[in-house]
Design a protein around this motif. Structure first.
Motif, PDB file in Angstrom:
ATOM      1  N   THR A 122      24.431  41.796  71.861  1.00 25.58           N
ATOM      2  CA  THR A 122      23.945  40.565  71.228  1.00 25.58           C
ATOM      3  C   THR A 122      24.789  39.377  71.655  1.00 25.58           C
ATOM      4  N   GLU A 123      26.109  39.568  71.747  1.00 23.02           N
ATOM      5  CA  GLU A 123      26.954  38.459  72.197  1.00 23.02           C
ATOM      6  C   GLU A 123      26.658  38.100  73.649  1.00 23.02           C
ATOM      7  N   ALA A 124      26.298  39.100  74.461  1.00 15.97           N
ATOM      8  CA  ALA A 124      25.914  38.805  75.848  1.00 15.97           C
ATOM      9  C   ALA A 124      24.675  37.924  75.891  1.00 15.97           C
ATOM     10  N   ARG A 130      23.950  30.111  76.765  1.00 13.00           N
ATOM     11  CA  ARG A 130      24.821  29.004  77.190  1.00 13.00           C
ATOM     12  C   ARG A 130      24.915  28.924  78.714  1.00 13.00           C
ATOM     13  N   LEU A 131      25.088  30.066  79.342  1.00 11.29           N
ATOM     14  CA  LEU A 131      25.163  30.080  80.799  1.00 11.29           C
ATOM     15  C   LEU A 131      23.877  29.575  81.417  1.00 11.29           C
ATOM     16  N   PRO A 136      29.545  25.258  80.831  1.00  7.78           N
ATOM     17  CA  PRO A 136      30.760  26.002  81.179  1.00  7.78           C
ATOM     18  C   PRO A 136      31.383  26.754  80.009  1.00  7.78           C
ATOM     19  N   ASP A 137      31.126  26.309  78.764  1.00 13.87           N
ATOM     20  CA  ASP A 137      31.709  27.043  77.633  1.00 13.87           C
ATOM     21  C   ASP A 137      31.117  28.442  77.509  1.00 13.87           C
ATOM     22  N   GLY A 138      29.993  28.675  78.169  1.00 14.27           N
ATOM     23  CA  GLY A 138      29.436  30.025  78.195  1.00 14.27           C
ATOM     24  C   GLY A 138      30.308  31.000  78.958  1.00 14.27           C
ATOM     25  N   LEU A 139      31.153  30.495  79.851  1.00 15.22           N
ATOM     26  CA  LEU A 139      32.014  31.378  80.629  1.00 15.22           C
ATOM     27  C   LEU A 139      33.039  32.069  79.744  1.00 15.22           C
ATOM     28  N   MET A 142      31.256  34.810  78.032  1.00 16.43           N
ATOM     29  CA  MET A 142      31.060  35.875  79.014  1.00 16.43           C
ATOM     30  C   MET A 142      32.317  36.724  79.165  1.00 16.43           C
ATOM     31  N   ASP A 143      33.469  36.083  79.237  1.00 19.14           N
ATOM     32  CA  ASP A 143      34.729  36.822  79.387  1.00 19.14           C
ATOM     33  C   ASP A 143      34.981  37.726  78.191  1.00 19.14           C
ATOM     34  N   ARG A 144      34.686  37.250  76.987  1.00 22.84           N
ATOM     35  CA  ARG A 144      34.852  38.087  75.791  1.00 22.84           C
ATOM     36  C   ARG A 144      33.943  39.306  75.865  1.00 22.84           C
ATOM     37  N   VAL A 145      32.706  39.080  76.297  1.00 23.28           N
ATOM     38  CA  VAL A 145      31.745  40.178  76.389  1.00 23.28           C
ATOM     39  C   VAL A 145      32.222  41.213  77.404  1.00 23.28           C
ATOM     40  N   LEU A 146      32.718  40.768  78.539  1.00 24.49           N
ATOM     41  CA  LEU A 146      33.149  41.699  79.578  1.00 24.49           C
ATOM     42  C   LEU A 146      34.286  42.594  79.087  1.00 24.49           C
TER      43      LEU A 146
END
Length: 258
Positions: A122-124, A130-131, A136-139, A142-146
């Protein structure tokens, strides 16, 4: 609840997905699928595996989850957490396939943060919203999801889709290639991953590599999905056009008197 052995459980999940697809024109298919996943006490990974594909099939059958569920299925907790997660995965995936980034973001702003902590998929989808808007705040999302998802393939594909859609993101092409590299076999046996790879290589001006990737994607794509096939053919045309224009520019430059 004690989960069944892996092979038995995978077979049960495959049957659940097949049953949902068989009933895809029925108005009750999301509820039936949610019931089955609840009975299995499905993990977020298992839910993502099933719901992503079924949501796509339902959209193709013109009986999308968007027609049968409501935004409240995303924002308001269901009596059972697995059912709520199933509805979230189905509805948000359907929005993703329609590129409705702002709608996803608006809905996710109403979902408790604790939900995202327990459900990286869901967070992805939140990161995708956002991506896909080139934010850019979506990045950071994304890092948290990874970190949380441990390279779960369906989750990586959601992030890939968002980065691919976010054409104004800084470093878009290298990001696409890095994400593809997280997939099994580096994405080389995955037609959608190869499609994203080809797009990135085209952006970097690596035309031979881009053509190799998109040609391989076309070979691997299973029959019966004309929309995806059309996307791949369009990418092939974009690559060849960009290559030919670059060659023409270089030839004109070399023949122009100084």
């Amino acid at each position: 609840m004690t989960h069944a052995p892996d092979a038995e459980r995978a077979a049960t999940l495959a049957r659940a997905a097949a049953d949902a697809v068989e009933a895809i024109t029925d108005s009750e298919w999301p509820v039936r699928l949610a019931d089955v996943l609840r009975e299995l006490d499905a993990t977020w990974q298992e839910s993502a595996e099933v719901c992503t594909d079924v949501a796509w099939r339902a959209r193709s059958a013109q009986n999308s989850a968007l027609e049968l569920l409501t935004p409240e299925h995303v924002t308001d907790p269901s009596p059972h957490p697995v059912m709520w997660r199933t509805y979230r995965h189905l509805y948000l995936s359907a929005l993703r396939y329609d590129f409705r980034c702002r709608t996803i973001e608006s809905l996710m702003n109403k979902v408790p943060v604790s939900v995202l902590d327990e459900d990286p998929y869901t967070e992805a989808l939140y990161a995708f919203s956002r991506l896909g808007q080139s934010r850019p705040d979506g990045l950071a999302v994304m890092d948290r999801v990874l970190v949380a998802a441990c390279a779960h393939p369906k989750t990586v594909h959601v992030l890939l889709h968002g980065v691919w859609l976010g054409s104004l993101l800084p470093g878009q092409a290298p990001l696409l290639l890095a994400l593809v590299g997280l997939l099994p076999e580096g994405g080389l046996s995955d037609p959608i991953a190869l499609f994203r790879m080809a797009s990135a290589r085209r952006s970097l001006g690596h035309y031979p590599e881009a053509l190799t990737a998109i040609s391989h994607a076309l070979e691997l794509l299973p029959p019966g999905d004309p929309a995806v096939h059309a996307d791949l053919v369009r990418e092939h045309a974009l690559i060849t056009t960009a290559r030919d224009l670059t060659r023409h520019a270089l030839t004109s430059r070399s023949t122009t008197p100084s």
